[in-house]
Design a protein around this motif. Sequence first.
Motif, mmCIF file in Angstrom:
data_model
loop_
_atom_site.group_PDB
_atom_site.id
_atom_site.type_symbol
_atom_site.label_atom_id
_atom_site.label_comp_id
_atom_site.label_asym_id
_atom_site.label_seq_id
_atom_site.Cartn_x
_atom_site.Cartn_y
_atom_site.Cartn_z
ATOM 1 N N GLN A 1 -0.865 -4.680 -11.266
ATOM 2 C CA GLN A 1 -0.276 -3.596 -11.526
ATOM 3 C C GLN A 1 1.180 -4.105 -11.817
ATOM 4 O OE1 GLN A 1 -1.544 -1.827 -7.593
ATOM 5 N NE2 GLN A 1 -0.722 -0.061 -8.641
ATOM 6 N N ALA A 2 2.230 -3.183 -12.519
ATOM 7 C CA ALA A 2 3.600 -3.065 -12.735
ATOM 8 C C ALA A 2 3.912 -2.036 -12.658
ATOM 9 C CB ALA A 2 3.738 -4.100 -14.095
ATOM 10 N N GLU A 3 4.749 -1.555 -11.887
ATOM 11 C CA GLU A 3 5.484 -0.124 -11.347
ATOM 12 C C GLU A 3 6.957 -0.275 -11.488
ATOM 13 O OE1 GLU A 3 3.433 2.177 -10.949
ATOM 14 O OE2 GLU A 3 1.692 1.215 -10.767
ATOM 15 N N LEU A 4 7.237 0.043 -12.706
ATOM 16 C CA LEU A 4 8.640 0.144 -13.271
ATOM 17 C C LEU A 4 9.446 0.990 -12.265
ATOM 18 C CD1 LEU A 4 10.832 -0.787 -14.936
ATOM 19 C CD2 LEU A 4 10.405 0.828 -16.604
ATOM 20 N N ASN A 5 8.957 2.202 -12.053
ATOM 21 C CA ASN A 5 9.435 3.323 -11.308
ATOM 22 C C ASN A 5 9.310 3.176 -9.887
ATOM 23 O OD1 ASN A 5 10.990 4.626 -13.525
ATOM 24 N ND2 ASN A 5 8.894 5.393 -14.034
ATOM 25 N N TYR A 6 9.666 2.156 -9.209
ATOM 26 C CA TYR A 6 9.501 1.833 -7.775
ATOM 27 C C TYR A 6 10.942 1.015 -7.359
ATOM 28 C CZ TYR A 6 7.233 0.477 -3.476
ATOM 29 O OH TYR A 6 6.771 0.103 -2.157
ATOM 30 N N VAL A 7 11.167 1.075 -6.028
ATOM 31 C CA VAL A 7 12.463 0.263 -5.628
ATOM 32 C C VAL A 7 12.040 -1.077 -5.557
ATOM 33 C CG1 VAL A 7 14.052 0.237 -3.686
ATOM 34 C CG2 VAL A 7 13.148 2.310 -4.425
ATOM 35 N N GLY A 8 12.049 -1.939 -6.311
ATOM 36 C CA GLY A 8 11.945 -3.417 -6.224
ATOM 37 C C GLY A 8 11.001 -3.968 -5.373
ATOM 38 N N SER A 9 10.805 -5.302 -5.603
ATOM 39 C CA SER A 9 9.793 -6.319 -4.934
ATOM 40 C C SER A 9 8.465 -6.405 -5.432
ATOM 41 C CB SER A 9 9.293 -5.492 -3.474
ATOM 42 O OG SER A 9 8.547 -4.292 -3.639
ATOM 43 N N ILE A 10 7.560 -7.138 -4.793
ATOM 44 C CA ILE A 10 6.117 -7.602 -5.144
ATOM 45 C C ILE A 10 5.223 -7.016 -4.042
ATOM 46 C CG2 ILE A 10 6.538 -10.113 -4.589
ATOM 47 C CD1 ILE A 10 4.413 -10.687 -6.888
ATOM 48 N N THR A 11 4.387 -6.308 -4.297
ATOM 49 C CA THR A 11 3.207 -5.834 -3.356
ATOM 50 C C THR A 11 2.233 -7.059 -3.650
ATOM 51 O OG1 THR A 11 3.880 -3.643 -3.675
ATOM 52 C CG2 THR A 11 1.816 -4.247 -2.729
ATOM 53 N N ILE A 12 1.742 -7.328 -2.203
ATOM 54 C CA ILE A 12 0.746 -8.593 -2.361
ATOM 55 C C ILE A 12 -0.113 -8.273 -1.330
ATOM 56 C CG2 ILE A 12 0.505 -11.118 -1.764
ATOM 57 C CD1 ILE A 12 3.434 -11.500 -2.474
ATOM 58 N N ASP A 13 -1.454 -8.511 -1.553
ATOM 59 C CA ASP A 13 -2.453 -8.023 -0.707
ATOM 60 C C ASP A 13 -2.173 -8.677 0.701
ATOM 61 O OD1 ASP A 13 -5.148 -8.680 0.745
ATOM 62 O OD2 ASP A 13 -6.195 -8.333 -0.845
ATOM 63 N N GLU A 14 -2.406 -8.112 1.924
ATOM 64 C CA GLU A 14 -1.908 -8.716 3.113
ATOM 65 C C GLU A 14 -2.765 -10.049 3.536
ATOM 66 O OE1 GLU A 14 -0.947 -7.224 7.759
ATOM 67 O OE2 GLU A 14 -1.969 -5.907 6.157
ATOM 68 N N ASP A 15 -3.914 -10.016 2.940
ATOM 69 C CA ASP A 15 -4.794 -11.346 3.446
ATOM 70 C C ASP A 15 -4.293 -12.520 2.574
ATOM 71 O OD1 ASP A 15 -6.958 -10.351 4.795
ATOM 72 O OD2 ASP A 15 -8.002 -9.682 3.003
ATOM 73 N N LEU A 16 -3.667 -12.227 1.555
ATOM 74 C CA LEU A 16 -2.783 -13.483 0.877
ATOM 75 C C LEU A 16 -1.626 -13.852 1.497
ATOM 76 C CD1 LEU A 16 -3.800 -12.381 -2.877
ATOM 77 C CD2 LEU A 16 -4.707 -14.234 -1.581
ATOM 78 N N LEU A 17 -0.728 -12.919 2.014
ATOM 79 C CA LEU A 17 0.457 -12.984 2.616
ATOM 80 C C LEU A 17 0.161 -13.946 3.967
ATOM 81 C CD1 LEU A 17 2.399 -9.663 2.502
ATOM 82 C CD2 LEU A 17 2.788 -11.846 1.242
ATOM 83 N N GLU A 18 -0.854 -13.613 4.728
ATOM 84 C CA GLU A 18 -0.996 -14.024 6.039
ATOM 85 C C GLU A 18 -1.520 -15.610 5.814
ATOM 86 O OE1 GLU A 18 -4.003 -12.243 8.174
ATOM 87 O OE2 GLU A 18 -2.487 -10.523 9.057
ATOM 88 N N ALA A 19 -2.402 -15.924 4.787
ATOM 89 C CA ALA A 19 -2.984 -17.332 4.341
ATOM 90 C C ALA A 19 -1.850 -18.011 4.007
ATOM 91 C CB ALA A 19 -4.284 -17.050 3.419
ATOM 92 N N ALA A 20 -0.879 -17.503 3.237
ATOM 93 C CA ALA A 20 0.240 -18.462 2.706
ATOM 94 C C ALA A 20 1.338 -18.424 3.937
ATOM 95 C CB ALA A 20 0.735 -17.894 1.495
ATOM 96 N N GLY A 21 1.363 -17.681 4.775
ATOM 97 C CA GLY A 21 2.410 -17.737 5.593
ATOM 98 C C GLY A 21 3.611 -17.184 5.134
#
Length: 116
Positions: A17-37
Amino acid sequence: MLINVFKSKIHRVKVTQAELNYVGSITIDEDLLEAAGIRENEKVQIVNNNNGERLETYAIKGRRGSGVICLNGAAARKAQPGDIVIIISYAWMTPEEAEKHQPVVIFPDENNRIVK
């Protein structure tokens, strides 16, 4: 002295997804965040393999198991759904810590799921 060292990366995930009308950042699946630390609100660098764009933003948790990779706000102009990106995190360390540090690299599958 501290140096900024490659800490971890999520290698070659697909933008969902790409959501222009949102307040900044990148949303990442929590499983991927945890695995990458990578922690929520941590600064990350995004490298777009499709168009060469590079940007820095911060990570926010996406729904666990969803495979979501969503560029939000102005970052949405730098990628579109289907683009392949690399998400990189860095850490400040002493040279002695950096000498012993082993970066974490995650290689998700084509659906942005962790390969077991």
